[in-house]
Design a protein around this motif. Structure first.
Motif, PDB file in Angstrom:
ATOM      1  N   TRP A  35       2.939   6.329  -7.028  1.00 18.62           N
ATOM      2  CA  TRP A  35       1.679   6.386  -8.174  1.00 18.62           C
ATOM      3  C   TRP A  35       1.751   8.028  -8.620  1.00 18.62           C
ATOM      4  N   ASN A  36       2.006   8.844  -8.074  1.00 24.88           N
ATOM      5  CA  ASN A  36       1.977  10.447  -8.436  1.00 24.88           C
ATOM      6  C   ASN A  36       3.158  10.712  -9.541  1.00 24.88           C
ATOM      7  N   ALA A  60       1.410   4.197  -2.919  1.00 21.73           N
ATOM      8  CA  ALA A  60       0.876   5.490  -2.555  1.00 21.73           C
ATOM      9  C   ALA A  60       2.234   6.328  -2.668  1.00 21.73           C
ATOM     10  N   ARG A  78      -2.025  12.436  -1.380  1.00 18.07           N
ATOM     11  CA  ARG A  78      -0.615  13.198  -1.081  1.00 18.07           C
ATOM     12  C   ARG A  78      -0.525  14.002  -2.493  1.00 18.07           C
ATOM     13  N   ALA A  81      -4.527   6.887  -0.940  1.00 12.32           N
ATOM     14  CA  ALA A  81      -3.173   7.742  -0.210  1.00 12.32           C
ATOM     15  C   ALA A  81      -2.607   8.366  -1.200  1.00 12.32           C
ATOM     16  N   ALA A  82      -2.545   7.873  -2.656  1.00 11.32           N
ATOM     17  CA  ALA A  82      -1.693   8.618  -3.424  1.00 11.32           C
ATOM     18  C   ALA A  82      -2.651   9.884  -4.026  1.00 11.32           C
ATOM     19  N   ILE A 140       0.935  -1.204   0.058  1.00 14.46           N
ATOM     20  CA  ILE A 140      -0.153  -0.033  -0.116  1.00 14.46           C
ATOM     21  C   ILE A 140       0.861   1.296   0.203  1.00 14.46           C
ATOM     22  N   VAL A 141       1.904   1.193   0.780  1.00 16.89           N
ATOM     23  CA  VAL A 141       2.694   2.415   0.820  1.00 16.89           C
ATOM     24  C   VAL A 141       3.758   2.538  -0.204  1.00 16.89           C
ATOM     25  N   GLY A 166      -3.877   2.197  -1.670  1.00 16.69           N
ATOM     26  CA  GLY A 166      -2.754   2.608  -2.062  1.00 16.69           C
ATOM     27  C   GLY A 166      -2.852   3.788  -2.963  1.00 16.69           C
TER      28      GLY A 166
END
Length: 107
Positions: A22-23, A19, A80, A76-77, A15-16, A73
């Motif tokens: 991905w961006n 996150a 962020r 969360a991305a 997941i982290v 994940g």
């Protein structure tokens, strides 16, 4: 660490990793973002990590749990994205989390 602890930690590592990577992966396809040459290598690494983390989530955990790993994940991305769009350090952190996931699976 015992098996029960790894069952909880390993999906969190994926997941982290998603996150944090991905961006930069998405930024490579956004024409509005001007990527500097010095950010191309971290973006390439982030792309590899993002795709590998999602593939590992589905391959090793199945479709249902893979979705339960990938979706948080990605969420969360998105959270962020407004603060940290394309930090090169994010791809390094994502790589570390993905390597920790792979390393913990060897036991």
């Amino acid at each position: 660490m015992d098996g029960a602890g790894l069952l909880l930690i390993r999906p969190l590592l994926l997941i982290v990793a998603i996150a944090f990577s991905w961006n930069q992966f998405v930024a490579t396809f956004d024409p509005g973002i001007k990527m500097e040459v010095r950010h191309l290598i971290p973006a390439t690494i982030a792309t590899s990590v993002a795709l590998a983390a999602i593939a590992l989530a589905y391959r090793q955990h199945g479709p249902l749990l893979g979705s339960l790993i990938s979706i948080p994940g990605l969420l969360a991305a998105v959270l962020r994205y407004s603060h940290h769009r394309t930090e090169p350090a994010s791809s390094v952190a994502a790589t570390g989390f993905l390597l920790a996931y792979i390393w913990t699976g060897k036991g």
